[in-house]
Design an enzyme around this catalytic site. Sequence first.
Site, PDB file in Angstrom:
ATOM      1  N   CYS A  17      10.382  -0.489   7.589  1.00  0.00           N
ATOM      2  CA  CYS A  17      10.571   0.350   6.413  1.00  0.00           C
ATOM      3  C   CYS A  17      11.113   1.705   6.874  1.00  0.00           C
ATOM      4  CB  CYS A  17       9.255   0.533   5.661  1.00  0.00           C
ATOM      5  SG  CYS A  17       7.987   1.396   6.633  1.00  0.00           S
ATOM      6  N   GLU A 131      -4.806   5.920   8.398  1.00  0.00           N
ATOM      7  CA  GLU A 131      -4.298   6.558   7.189  1.00  0.00           C
ATOM      8  C   GLU A 131      -5.442   7.028   6.298  1.00  0.00           C
ATOM      9  OE1 GLU A 131      -1.909   5.458   3.130  1.00  0.00           O
ATOM     10  OE2 GLU A 131      -1.349   4.336   4.938  1.00  0.00           O
ATOM     11  N   SER A 272       6.300  -2.747  10.204  1.00  0.00           N
ATOM     12  CA  SER A 272       6.430  -2.093  11.507  1.00  0.00           C
ATOM     13  C   SER A 272       7.001  -3.025  12.571  1.00  0.00           C
ATOM     14  CB  SER A 272       5.055  -1.566  11.954  1.00  0.00           C
ATOM     15  OG  SER A 272       4.069  -2.582  11.868  1.00  0.00           O
TER      16      SER A 272
END
Length: 326
Positions: A17, A131, A272
Amino acid sequence: MSGSAKQVLLAKPRGYCAGVDRAVEAVEQALDQYGAPVYVRKEIVHNKHVVETLRERGAIFVEEASEVPEGAHVVFSAHGVSPAVREEAKGRQLQTIDATCPLVTKVHQEAKRFAREEYDILLVGHAGHEEVEGTSGEAPEHIQLVESAADVDSVTVRDPDKVVWLSQTTLSVDETMDTVRALRERFPNLQNPPSDDICYATQNRQVAVKTMAPRCDLVLVVGSRNSSNSVRLVEVALGAGAGASYLIDYAKEIDEAWLDGVTTVGVTSGASVPEVLVQGVVAHLAERGFGSVEEVDTAEETLTFSLPRELRPPRGRTALDLTPLS
């Protein structure tokens, strides 16, 4: 479910991405500009191959900023960091390069805004994920983690009219909505994020797998086990009707028994994962008779992010020196 001829269905979009591309390129550019070693706090992205490749180039991966020599360059991973980590790095006079995905930064900004407005923030995500730790650190006194609908009954808030939900960017869309529905049953005035927190790439890859899976005897997801969005793709494939689904880092991990009686294999990869690993799987399958490849295209991705400001050329210079390495 499948015809007689052996075939591969290749999901599109798949792989890198924009946030991952930016983060990996940031480490590569830091190595080019400053020379090895460049330190990286945590894995820059959750992919074994990427981390090992960068390590071979001179990146040193550490768990905490305290492990980085004073004054050295350190890259913050795509998953983001808390204010406490930034303060620690500043105290050690580290030269920081912030490769946090801009979509994660958006969630951080939302958390800070709602905390200022005295909301209780219900963060849908997985405990221990970098995250989640980074976002929670923005307003720890206001944020509660909700991992699933099963956790909703234990949530307590100060004012049920001032509650908002946010989410980790790499979750399953369907499971997140299940959790939000359960939260809304308890808190009817629950407020939504200003914009969707689950990132476009996560959603697009899940849609592609949902479209492909009903036609597949087997779906292979290329990705590492600590990659949340890759793990979710296996779950989505199974939920959408695939006969079986497995997560692999490399083609060599494919168990020959998985292919017994299989005529249609779906292949995708987490956000990823470099495309070279996917092509390795396609080649491995071709050697076993799966020579026909059909791409299942459900979305076109054009979003790109500029490099972290610390790596951009000074004003007056061209950007030619910052040509992407991959």
